[in-house]
Design a protein around this motif. Structure first.
Motif, PDB file in Angstrom:
ATOM      1  N   MET A   1      20.878  42.272  42.495  1.00 62.63           N
ATOM      2  CA  MET A   1      20.120  41.230  43.149  1.00 62.63           C
ATOM      3  C   MET A   1      18.656  41.044  42.465  1.00 62.63           C
ATOM      4  O   MET A   1      18.265  40.172  42.501  1.00 62.63           O
ATOM      5  N   ASP A   2      18.314  42.158  42.006  1.00 64.36           N
ATOM      6  CA  ASP A   2      16.931  42.207  41.244  1.00 64.36           C
ATOM      7  C   ASP A   2      17.091  41.239  40.189  1.00 64.36           C
ATOM      8  O   ASP A   2      16.129  40.328  39.905  1.00 64.36           O
ATOM      9  N   PHE A   3      18.294  41.123  39.380  1.00 63.31           N
ATOM     10  CA  PHE A   3      18.182  40.089  38.128  1.00 63.31           C
ATOM     11  C   PHE A   3      18.118  38.889  38.920  1.00 63.31           C
ATOM     12  O   PHE A   3      17.553  37.934  38.158  1.00 63.31           O
ATOM     13  N   TRP A   4      18.871  38.410  39.995  1.00 61.87           N
ATOM     14  CA  TRP A   4      18.762  37.061  40.631  1.00 61.87           C
ATOM     15  C   TRP A   4      17.478  36.887  41.020  1.00 61.87           C
ATOM     16  O   TRP A   4      16.864  35.744  40.933  1.00 61.87           O
ATOM     17  N   ASN A   5      16.628  37.788  41.656  1.00 59.53           N
ATOM     18  CA  ASN A   5      15.349  37.445  41.960  1.00 59.53           C
ATOM     19  C   ASN A   5      14.616  37.239  40.887  1.00 59.53           C
ATOM     20  O   ASN A   5      13.460  36.120  41.108  1.00 59.53           O
ATOM     21  N   PHE A   6      14.424  37.948  39.727  1.00 55.20           N
ATOM     22  CA  PHE A   6      13.770  37.543  38.737  1.00 55.20           C
ATOM     23  C   PHE A   6      14.242  36.191  37.846  1.00 55.20           C
ATOM     24  O   PHE A   6      13.332  35.547  37.403  1.00 55.20           O
ATOM     25  N   SER A   7      15.519  36.117  37.860  1.00 58.70           N
ATOM     26  CA  SER A   7      15.878  34.864  37.231  1.00 58.70           C
ATOM     27  C   SER A   7      15.601  33.806  38.177  1.00 58.70           C
ATOM     28  O   SER A   7      15.389  32.685  37.420  1.00 58.70           O
ATOM     29  N   SER A   8      15.470  33.577  39.268  1.00 54.97           N
ATOM     30  CA  SER A   8      14.824  32.544  40.060  1.00 54.97           C
ATOM     31  C   SER A   8      13.529  32.124  39.909  1.00 54.97           C
ATOM     32  O   SER A   8      13.447  31.028  40.296  1.00 54.97           O
ATOM     33  N   ASN A   9      12.663  33.038  39.275  1.00 58.18           N
ATOM     34  CA  ASN A   9      11.397  32.672  39.005  1.00 58.18           C
ATOM     35  C   ASN A   9      11.173  32.072  37.512  1.00 58.18           C
ATOM     36  O   ASN A   9      10.255  31.629  37.191  1.00 58.18           O
ATOM     37  N   GLU A  10      12.412  31.858  36.781  1.00 58.23           N
ATOM     38  CA  GLU A  10      12.093  31.564  35.345  1.00 58.23           C
ATOM     39  C   GLU A  10      11.982  29.889  35.375  1.00 58.23           C
ATOM     40  O   GLU A  10      12.364  28.921  36.677  1.00 58.23           O
ATOM     41  N   ALA A  11      11.255  29.512  34.568  1.00 59.28           N
ATOM     42  CA  ALA A  11      10.875  27.930  34.294  1.00 59.28           C
ATOM     43  C   ALA A  11      12.410  27.231  34.187  1.00 59.28           C
ATOM     44  O   ALA A  11      12.643  26.126  34.714  1.00 59.28           O
ATOM     45  N   ASP A  12      13.019  27.970  33.115  1.00 56.74           N
ATOM     46  CA  ASP A  12      14.356  27.114  32.914  1.00 56.74           C
ATOM     47  C   ASP A  12      15.518  27.556  33.857  1.00 56.74           C
ATOM     48  O   ASP A  12      16.190  28.519  33.745  1.00 56.74           O
ATOM     49  N   LYS A  13      15.991  26.774  34.866  1.00 58.08           N
ATOM     50  CA  LYS A  13      16.845  27.031  35.957  1.00 58.08           C
ATOM     51  C   LYS A  13      18.120  26.263  35.688  1.00 58.08           C
ATOM     52  O   LYS A  13      19.095  26.423  36.423  1.00 58.08           O
ATOM     53  N   SER A  14      18.599  25.888  34.220  1.00 64.56           N
ATOM     54  CA  SER A  14      19.675  25.185  33.947  1.00 64.56           C
ATOM     55  C   SER A  14      20.651  26.327  34.107  1.00 64.56           C
ATOM     56  O   SER A  14      20.430  27.467  33.838  1.00 64.56           O
ATOM     57  N   TRP A  15      21.982  25.745  34.184  1.00 67.45           N
ATOM     58  CA  TRP A  15      23.072  26.692  34.341  1.00 67.45           C
ATOM     59  C   TRP A  15      23.435  27.425  33.082  1.00 67.45           C
ATOM     60  O   TRP A  15      23.404  28.479  32.971  1.00 67.45           O
ATOM     61  N   GLU A  16      23.256  26.678  31.780  1.00 63.58           N
ATOM     62  CA  GLU A  16      23.160  27.281  30.470  1.00 63.58           C
ATOM     63  C   GLU A  16      22.363  28.425  30.307  1.00 63.58           C
ATOM     64  O   GLU A  16      22.819  29.648  29.980  1.00 63.58           O
ATOM     65  N   ALA A  17      21.285  28.279  30.883  1.00 65.56           N
ATOM     66  CA  ALA A  17      20.139  29.455  30.528  1.00 65.56           C
ATOM     67  C   ALA A  17      20.414  30.687  31.504  1.00 65.56           C
ATOM     68  O   ALA A  17      20.400  31.725  31.016  1.00 65.56           O
ATOM     69  N   SER A  18      20.707  30.126  32.605  1.00 65.99           N
ATOM     70  CA  SER A  18      20.797  31.325  33.774  1.00 65.99           C
ATOM     71  C   SER A  18      22.120  32.025  33.447  1.00 65.99           C
ATOM     72  O   SER A  18      22.245  33.327  33.610  1.00 65.99           O
ATOM     73  N   HIS A  19      23.149  31.097  32.988  1.00 64.80           N
ATOM     74  CA  HIS A  19      24.406  31.953  32.524  1.00 64.80           C
ATOM     75  C   HIS A  19      24.152  32.876  31.438  1.00 64.80           C
ATOM     76  O   HIS A  19      24.698  33.959  31.123  1.00 64.80           O
ATOM     77  N   ALA A  20      23.399  32.463  30.212  1.00 66.52           N
ATOM     78  CA  ALA A  20      22.907  33.234  29.185  1.00 66.52           C
ATOM     79  C   ALA A  20      22.179  34.603  29.548  1.00 66.52           C
ATOM     80  O   ALA A  20      22.720  35.550  29.155  1.00 66.52           O
ATOM     81  N   ARG A  21      21.375  34.429  30.479  1.00 66.52           N
ATOM     82  CA  ARG A  21      20.647  35.390  31.004  1.00 66.52           C
ATOM     83  C   ARG A  21      21.531  36.552  31.745  1.00 66.52           C
ATOM     84  O   ARG A  21      21.284  37.632  31.641  1.00 66.52           O
ATOM     85  N   PHE A  22      22.468  36.288  32.446  1.00 64.45           N
ATOM     86  CA  PHE A  22      23.379  36.810  33.246  1.00 64.45           C
ATOM     87  C   PHE A  22      24.298  37.660  32.263  1.00 64.45           C
ATOM     88  O   PHE A  22      24.484  38.665  32.306  1.00 64.45           O
ATOM     89  N   LEU A  23      24.958  36.995  31.325  1.00 65.76           N
ATOM     90  CA  LEU A  23      25.753  37.641  30.241  1.00 65.76           C
ATOM     91  C   LEU A  23      25.152  38.764  29.605  1.00 65.76           C
ATOM     92  O   LEU A  23      25.502  39.661  29.353  1.00 65.76           O
ATOM     93  N   ALA A  24      23.896  38.294  29.175  1.00 66.11           N
ATOM     94  CA  ALA A  24      22.976  39.321  28.418  1.00 66.11           C
ATOM     95  C   ALA A  24      22.808  40.704  29.373  1.00 66.11           C
ATOM     96  O   ALA A  24      22.876  41.980  28.881  1.00 66.11           O
TER      97      ALA A  24
END
Length: 105
Positions: free
Chosen positions: A27-50
């Motif tokens: 859940m911390d990942f999703w909280n941090f990820s939601s504050n990113e400027a690039d909210k596209s699926w591709e960028a979000s998915h790349a961050r998730f896989l990393a």
């Protein structure tokens, strides 16, 4: 003999729903990820896989990640100390333990 039924005291493995062994969530990942400027699926998915592979892009600012690393280091020290103690106190003998398995059909 019929299939064993659960009595509530033990969990029968075959009663579990199939689960993806590679499931991961933080859940911390999703909280941090939601504050990113690039909210596209591709960028979000790349961050998730990393993050799922252990290379979380938020590890520098995440308190949960810091606690996890600290706990792992402490556990490693405990295991190392226990193994040294056991090696020092055990005789140089190998003890074999025999297990007997009974299969029912």
């Amino acid at each position: 003999m019929s299939k064993p039924q659960s009595n509530g005291l033990v969990e029968l493995v075959d009663e579990k729903q199939d689960m993806d062994n590679s499931s991961w969530n933080c859940m911390d990942f999703w909280n941090f990820s939601s504050n990113e400027a690039d909210k596209s699926w591709e960028a979000s998915h790349a961050r998730f896989l990393a993050a799922k592979s252990g290379n979380c892009p938020y590890k520098e600012i995440c308190p949960r990640y810091a606690r996890t690393v600290q706990d792992m280091q402490e556990q490693s020290k405990i295991c190392k100390n226990n193994s040294q103690t056991k090696r020092d106190t055990l005789p140089n003998k190998v003890i074999l333990i025999e297990y007997t398995y009974e299969y029912y059909s």
